[in-house]
Design an enzyme around this catalytic site. Sequence first.
Site, PDB file in Angstrom:
ATOM      1  CG  MET A  31      33.230  40.427  46.671  1.00  0.00           C
ATOM      2  SD  MET A  31      31.948  39.323  47.243  1.00  0.00           S
ATOM      3  CE  MET A  31      32.929  38.013  47.931  1.00  0.00           C
ATOM      4  CG  HIS A  35      44.462  39.024  48.988  1.00  0.00           C
ATOM      5  ND1 HIS A  35      44.825  38.681  47.711  1.00  0.00           N
ATOM      6  CD2 HIS A  35      43.223  38.500  49.176  1.00  0.00           C
ATOM      7  CE1 HIS A  35      43.880  37.970  47.158  1.00  0.00           C
ATOM      8  NE2 HIS A  35      42.883  37.848  48.012  1.00  0.00           N
ATOM      9  N   GLY A  37      47.010  39.371  45.852  1.00  0.00           N
ATOM     10  CA  GLY A  37      46.362  38.865  44.637  1.00  0.00           C
ATOM     11  C   GLY A  37      45.581  39.972  43.939  1.00  0.00           C
ATOM     12  CG  HIS A  38      42.058  41.608  45.770  1.00  0.00           C
ATOM     13  ND1 HIS A  38      42.068  41.204  47.086  1.00  0.00           N
ATOM     14  CD2 HIS A  38      40.950  41.045  45.228  1.00  0.00           C
ATOM     15  CE1 HIS A  38      41.016  40.455  47.332  1.00  0.00           C
ATOM     16  NE2 HIS A  38      40.319  40.333  46.222  1.00  0.00           N
ATOM     17  N   GLY A 148      40.949  37.277  38.360  1.00  0.00           N
ATOM     18  CA  GLY A 148      41.990  36.319  38.713  1.00  0.00           C
ATOM     19  C   GLY A 148      41.609  34.892  38.330  1.00  0.00           C
ATOM     20  CG  ASP A 151      37.492  33.359  42.370  1.00  0.00           C
ATOM     21  OD1 ASP A 151      37.179  32.511  43.213  1.00  0.00           O
ATOM     22  OD2 ASP A 151      37.976  34.458  42.671  1.00  0.00           O
ATOM     23  CB  SER A 187      39.322  37.923  51.308  1.00  0.00           C
ATOM     24  OG  SER A 187      39.731  38.772  50.259  1.00  0.00           O
TER      25      SER A 187
HETATM   26  O1  PAF Z   1      35.705  37.546  42.801  1.00  0.00           O
HETATM   27  C1  PAF Z   1      35.053  38.315  43.549  1.00  0.00           C
HETATM   28  O2  PAF Z   1      35.581  38.931  44.473  1.00  0.00           O
HETATM   29  C2  PAF Z   1      33.569  38.484  43.308  1.00  0.00           C
HETATM   30  O3  PAF Z   1      32.961  37.302  42.946  1.00  0.00           O
HETATM   31  C3  PAF Z   1      33.243  39.616  42.306  1.00  0.00           C
HETATM   32  C4  PAF Z   1      33.759  39.284  40.912  1.00  0.00           C
HETATM   33  C5  PAF Z   1      33.842  40.923  42.773  1.00  0.00           C
HETATM   34  C6  PAF Z   1      31.732  39.801  42.184  1.00  0.00           C
HETATM   35  O4  PAF Z   1      31.175  40.166  43.412  1.00  0.00           O
END
Ligand code: PAF
Length: 285
Positions: A31, A35, A37-38, A148, A151, A187
Amino acid sequence: MAQVITDIALMQQAAAHLRAAGKRIAVVPTMGALHEGHLTLIREAAQRADTVITTVFVNPTQFGPGEDFAKYPRMPERDAALAAGAGAAYVFAPSAPAMYPQGYATFVNVERITEVLEGKSRPGHFRGVATVVLKLFAVTQPHVAVFGQKDAQQVAVIRRMIRDLHQVIELVVVPTVRESDGLAMSSRNAYLSADERAQATVLYRALEDARKLVEAGERRCDRLLDSMNGRIAGSRLAAIDYLSVADADSLEELRDVRNGQTVLISLAVRFGRTRLIDNILVEVR
Ligand code: PAF
């Protein structure tokens, strides 16, 4: 610089060309407000595919009323530069009206595992997540999708959806990336005041307390939960939403953990108006 595509048909065409050229595609759905992590997810994706597509879309259907959809940080240029630096060739950043045009009516509902933990606290959240992820798969046509462990329930829901809906996609799960004091990167950490940020370190400490108890032979979940509760209660600004010790596959809440089992120890805690989640997986031996 990554190529930023906002148009759904153009992204589908680009993905089709890549596939026709024999390229392996990895997608990293996000989304935005990227950061470390992404970026770790994007780097992992780049190891596993020829072309990485990072999606950046603040998905309205996964936010409930009163949640932070409107104030969720949006920083498209910065995200595109960071994604490119980590190895993404494309950033797919559609608009909400393009993803959900007037008359939109189709949703993906994964049953049972969406009714506990986050799903219980945030009704409808996983319906929005599963729907948008399937749509992003349809647009980006990936061979691999990288998510990740932060979640954990989202991963379980997407794994179930991939299996149930016959998606030919390899799911790769990357361990949670933490700040040096243990706070899981998110985030939403940007919303925390200095005091809240300092106290938020209690979350990882509570999870680690529980891990150590299991490693020391504790098998009763009420004792694990008491320990976590006690640790978090020591933090004046923390308000617990839930603490959980569940089977890692079924997400069913446990009374006792048993040898050979993998358990998901997870929590959701509010600091002021910010709700943070975190988890660890523990293999019981
Ligand atoms: O983990 C996230 O940032 C969101 O839930 C995702 C997987 C991009 C779906 O909108």
